[in-house]
Design a protein around this motif. Structure first.
Motif, PDB file in Angstrom:
ATOM      1  N   GLU A   1      50.341  15.891  36.783  1.00 59.89           N
ATOM      2  CA  GLU A   1      50.576  17.094  37.577  1.00 59.89           C
ATOM      3  C   GLU A   1      49.686  18.246  37.116  1.00 59.89           C
ATOM      4  N   LEU A   2      49.405  18.287  35.832  1.00 57.98           N
ATOM      5  CA  LEU A   2      48.634  19.382  35.251  1.00 57.98           C
ATOM      6  C   LEU A   2      47.134  19.245  35.494  1.00 57.98           C
ATOM      7  N   GLU A   3      46.651  18.018  35.589  1.00 55.76           N
ATOM      8  CA  GLU A   3      45.208  17.779  35.685  1.00 55.76           C
ATOM      9  C   GLU A   3      44.527  18.540  36.821  1.00 55.76           C
ATOM     10  N   PRO A   4      45.025  18.513  38.066  1.00 53.78           N
ATOM     11  CA  PRO A   4      44.325  19.258  39.119  1.00 53.78           C
ATOM     12  C   PRO A   4      44.305  20.769  38.869  1.00 53.78           C
ATOM     13  N   LYS A   5      45.347  21.275  38.257  1.00 59.66           N
ATOM     14  CA  LYS A   5      45.394  22.704  37.949  1.00 59.66           C
ATOM     15  C   LYS A   5      44.358  23.058  36.887  1.00 59.66           C
ATOM     16  N   LEU A   6      44.226  22.204  35.872  1.00 64.73           N
ATOM     17  CA  LEU A   6      43.226  22.450  34.838  1.00 64.73           C
ATOM     18  C   LEU A   6      41.813  22.397  35.405  1.00 64.73           C
ATOM     19  N   LEU A   7      41.569  21.429  36.265  1.00 68.92           N
ATOM     20  CA  LEU A   7      40.231  21.287  36.843  1.00 68.92           C
ATOM     21  C   LEU A   7      39.877  22.448  37.770  1.00 68.92           C
ATOM     22  N   ALA A   8      40.882  23.116  38.320  1.00 66.17           N
ATOM     23  CA  ALA A   8      40.645  24.241  39.221  1.00 66.17           C
ATOM     24  C   ALA A   8      40.370  25.555  38.488  1.00 66.17           C
ATOM     25  N   LEU A   9      40.551  25.577  37.178  1.00 68.12           N
ATOM     26  CA  LEU A   9      40.323  26.793  36.405  1.00 68.12           C
ATOM     27  C   LEU A   9      38.842  27.146  36.357  1.00 68.12           C
TER      28      LEU A   9
END
Length: 108
Positions: free
Chosen positions: A5-13
Motif C-alpha cells: 500500500e505504501l509503495e505507490p505513495k513513496l514513488l509519487a514523492l
C-alpha cells in the motif's frame, strides 16, 4: 499500512521528499536522532530536545491542543525551528512511545 500500500505513495514523492523519507528511515534504524536525547533521570527518561528539559511528548500534546509552531518558538525562545522539525520527525517515527508518554503524564 502494508509495504504494498505504501509503495505507490513513496514513488509519487518528489526527490526532496524521498530524501527526507530515507533520512527518517535511517534515523529510526540507528535509533540516533539529531537534536533528541534520552537520559535516565531527566524528564523521566523520555525523549527530549537535546540540552533542555522539554520532552517531545509535551510538544506533540501542545500541537494537538492547537498551539502553533510560532507560539511554541515564542514560548520557548531557546528552541529553534530545527528543534521542532527534529521533534516532529522523532514523534512520527515513534508514535507508540509518544502516546505512552502522553498517557503516563496525563495520569500523573
Amino acid at each position: 499500512m502494508t509495504l504494498k500500500e505504501l509503495e505507490p505513495k513513496l514513488l509519487a514523492l518528489t526527490p526532496a521528499e524521498k530524501t527526507q523519507v530515507i533520512q527518517l528511515l535511517a534515523q529510526s534504524l540507528s535509533d540516533t536522532w539529531q537534536g533528541i536525547e534520552k537520559t535516565p533521570g531527566v524528564c523521566g527518561g523520555d525523549a527530549r530536545i537535546a540540552g533542555t528539559r522539554i520532552p517531545i511528548w509535551s510538544l506533540i500534546e501542545s500541537r494537538r491542543l492547537g498551539i502553533t509552531e510560532a507560539q511554541l518558538l515564542d514560548d520557548y525562545p531557546h528552541l529553534t525551528a530545527a528543534d521542532l522539525v527534529n521533534a516532529w520527525a522523532y514523534a512520527e517515527a515513534n508514535p507508540d512511545e509518544i502516546e505512552a508518554a502522553i498517557k503516563k503524564n496525563e495520569e500523573a
